[in-house]
Design a protein around this motif. Structure first.
Motif, mmCIF file in Angstrom:
data_model
loop_
_atom_site.group_PDB
_atom_site.id
_atom_site.type_symbol
_atom_site.label_atom_id
_atom_site.label_comp_id
_atom_site.label_asym_id
_atom_site.label_seq_id
_atom_site.Cartn_x
_atom_site.Cartn_y
_atom_site.Cartn_z
ATOM 1 N N LYS A 71 41.125 49.018 57.763
ATOM 2 C CA LYS A 71 42.128 49.414 56.749
ATOM 3 C C LYS A 71 41.552 50.142 55.841
ATOM 4 O O LYS A 71 40.549 49.869 55.169
ATOM 5 C CB LYS A 71 42.825 48.440 56.384
ATOM 6 N N VAL A 72 42.063 51.443 55.555
ATOM 7 C CA VAL A 72 41.530 52.403 54.433
ATOM 8 C C VAL A 72 42.875 52.234 53.376
ATOM 9 O O VAL A 72 44.037 52.241 53.280
ATOM 10 C CB VAL A 72 41.475 53.685 54.552
ATOM 11 N N SER A 73 42.294 51.752 52.023
ATOM 12 C CA SER A 73 43.239 51.328 51.041
ATOM 13 C C SER A 73 42.898 52.398 49.902
ATOM 14 O O SER A 73 41.799 52.667 49.445
ATOM 15 C CB SER A 73 43.085 50.075 50.451
ATOM 16 N N LEU A 74 44.015 53.337 49.482
ATOM 17 C CA LEU A 74 43.985 54.106 48.697
ATOM 18 C C LEU A 74 45.000 53.769 47.290
ATOM 19 O O LEU A 74 46.123 54.236 47.387
ATOM 20 C CB LEU A 74 44.635 55.548 49.135
ATOM 21 N N HIS A 75 44.537 53.064 46.635
ATOM 22 C CA HIS A 75 45.424 52.443 45.594
ATOM 23 C C HIS A 75 45.153 53.422 44.279
ATOM 24 O O HIS A 75 44.121 53.636 43.663
ATOM 25 C CB HIS A 75 44.998 50.902 45.266
ATOM 26 N N SER A 76 46.140 53.459 43.728
ATOM 27 C CA SER A 76 46.183 54.313 42.187
ATOM 28 C C SER A 76 46.629 53.309 41.065
ATOM 29 O O SER A 76 47.430 52.306 41.260
ATOM 30 C CB SER A 76 47.111 55.150 42.474
ATOM 31 N N PHE A 77 45.747 53.346 39.941
ATOM 32 C CA PHE A 77 45.937 52.402 38.835
ATOM 33 C C PHE A 77 45.980 53.250 37.498
ATOM 34 O O PHE A 77 45.418 54.582 37.656
ATOM 35 C CB PHE A 77 44.794 51.344 38.800
ATOM 36 N N GLY A 78 46.911 52.645 36.483
ATOM 37 C CA GLY A 78 46.596 53.195 35.328
ATOM 38 C C GLY A 78 45.387 52.684 34.712
ATOM 39 O O GLY A 78 44.949 51.455 34.811
ATOM 40 N N PHE A 79 44.677 53.541 33.810
ATOM 41 C CA PHE A 79 43.513 53.233 33.411
ATOM 42 C C PHE A 79 43.283 53.219 31.839
ATOM 43 O O PHE A 79 43.460 54.238 31.232
ATOM 44 C CB PHE A 79 42.381 54.047 34.051
ATOM 45 N N ASN A 80 43.239 52.112 31.334
ATOM 46 C CA ASN A 80 42.661 52.081 29.685
ATOM 47 C C ASN A 80 41.501 51.318 29.493
ATOM 48 O O ASN A 80 41.188 50.177 29.762
ATOM 49 C CB ASN A 80 43.836 51.142 28.991
ATOM 50 N N GLN A 81 40.582 52.330 29.019
ATOM 51 C CA GLN A 81 38.943 51.861 29.003
ATOM 52 C C GLN A 81 38.964 51.034 27.790
ATOM 53 O O GLN A 81 39.518 51.190 26.557
ATOM 54 C CB GLN A 81 38.425 53.491 28.588
ATOM 55 N N ILE A 82 38.321 50.163 28.174
ATOM 56 C CA ILE A 82 37.762 49.063 27.025
ATOM 57 C C ILE A 82 36.464 49.656 26.359
ATOM 58 O O ILE A 82 36.564 49.391 24.959
ATOM 59 C CB ILE A 82 37.406 47.736 27.594
ATOM 60 N N THR A 83 35.388 49.882 27.104
ATOM 61 C CA THR A 83 34.262 50.115 26.436
ATOM 62 C C THR A 83 33.498 51.464 26.888
ATOM 63 O O THR A 83 33.860 51.906 27.995
ATOM 64 C CB THR A 83 32.894 49.259 26.700
ATOM 65 N N PRO A 84 33.209 52.788 26.230
ATOM 66 C CA PRO A 84 32.664 53.757 26.794
ATOM 67 C C PRO A 84 31.604 53.603 27.545
ATOM 68 O O PRO A 84 30.706 52.679 27.658
ATOM 69 C CB PRO A 84 32.171 54.566 25.170
ATOM 70 N N ASP A 85 31.447 54.397 28.740
ATOM 71 C CA ASP A 85 30.357 54.685 29.537
ATOM 72 C C ASP A 85 28.996 55.030 29.032
ATOM 73 O O ASP A 85 29.157 55.632 27.718
ATOM 74 C CB ASP A 85 30.730 55.327 30.868
ATOM 75 N N ALA A 86 28.044 54.660 29.431
ATOM 76 C CA ALA A 86 26.672 55.287 29.146
ATOM 77 C C ALA A 86 26.708 56.860 28.605
ATOM 78 O O ALA A 86 27.022 57.454 29.696
ATOM 79 C CB ALA A 86 25.377 54.825 29.998
ATOM 80 N N GLY A 87 26.397 57.171 27.797
ATOM 81 C CA GLY A 87 26.383 58.716 27.248
ATOM 82 C C GLY A 87 27.741 59.214 26.902
ATOM 83 O O GLY A 87 27.754 60.320 26.382
#
Length: 207
Positions: A71-87
């Protein structure tokens, strides 16, 4: 005499119905579902549910109820970042995250007349895209990009099917657990899908 005729007729109808039930073949289904994937545990800190889809196959193994379930899962989520990624300096809110995950599971199906009940468990992997935002204060510009998070998963679940002739309608719920962290938190979710499984068993028998 009439009683004997009625009994014989009833026995013949019953035997005929058993023969029809025995002729029902459940060797190959395609699966297409829509629904929502609900983040649970730590995943609730940065993801919210949105519209999701899943595509797969049910391939019968042997003469029992065992089946292989890729099975291939194509799930979509709302995203609220907690900590910035490196850079990166800023957190991004109200973004969108998407999964591309493949799970290979082993399942068992029990057929009761037009109904079927099944469970499955397996593992796989893929990646989850999460958005990033870079701000250029000098030019007053914001540049959006996606970070690719690779992820191994384990998934187990259960479902109910109703036969409508050449296909089964189904509802399925599962629990998905990720072996890598996103935003320094464990990924886990509960996908709930409804959809249809066309029966391609006759096509398989001709190959």
């Amino acid at each position: 005499m009439k009683v004997k005729i009625l009994l014989l007729t009833g026995a013949a109808i019953f035997a005929s119905s058993l023969k029809v039930s025995a002729q029902r073949v459940d060797k190959l289904y395609t699966m297409s579902g829509i629904g929502f994937s609900f983040p649970v545990g730590e995943t609730n800190d940065f993801l919210t549910p949105k519209f999701s889809t899943a595509l797969g196959l049910n391939l019968g193994l042997g003469n029992g109820g065992l089946f292989l379930y890729p099975k291939v899962s194509l799930h979509s989520f709302g995203f609220n970042q907690i900590t910035p990624d490196a850079g990166f300096t800023y957190n991004l809110e109200k973004g969108k995250s998407t999964t591309y995950l493949l799970n290979m599971a082993l399942g068992y199906r029990k057929i009761v007349e037009k109904w079927a009940f099944y469970g499955f468990a397996g593992a796989g992997g893929g990646f989850i895209l999460t958005p990033q935002s870079a701000v250029n204060s000098a030019n007053s510009q914001v540049t959006l990009s996606n970070k690719t998070n690779t992820l191994g998963i384990a998934e187990g679940g259960a479902g109910i099917e109703y036969n409508i002739g050449g296909a089964n309608l189904f509802i399925e719920a599962s629990y998905m657990y990720g072996f890598s962290k996103i935003q320094n938190r464990v990924f886990s979710a509960v996908p709930i899908m409804v959809g249809i499984k066309p029966n391609l068993s006759k096509l398989l028998s001709k190959l």
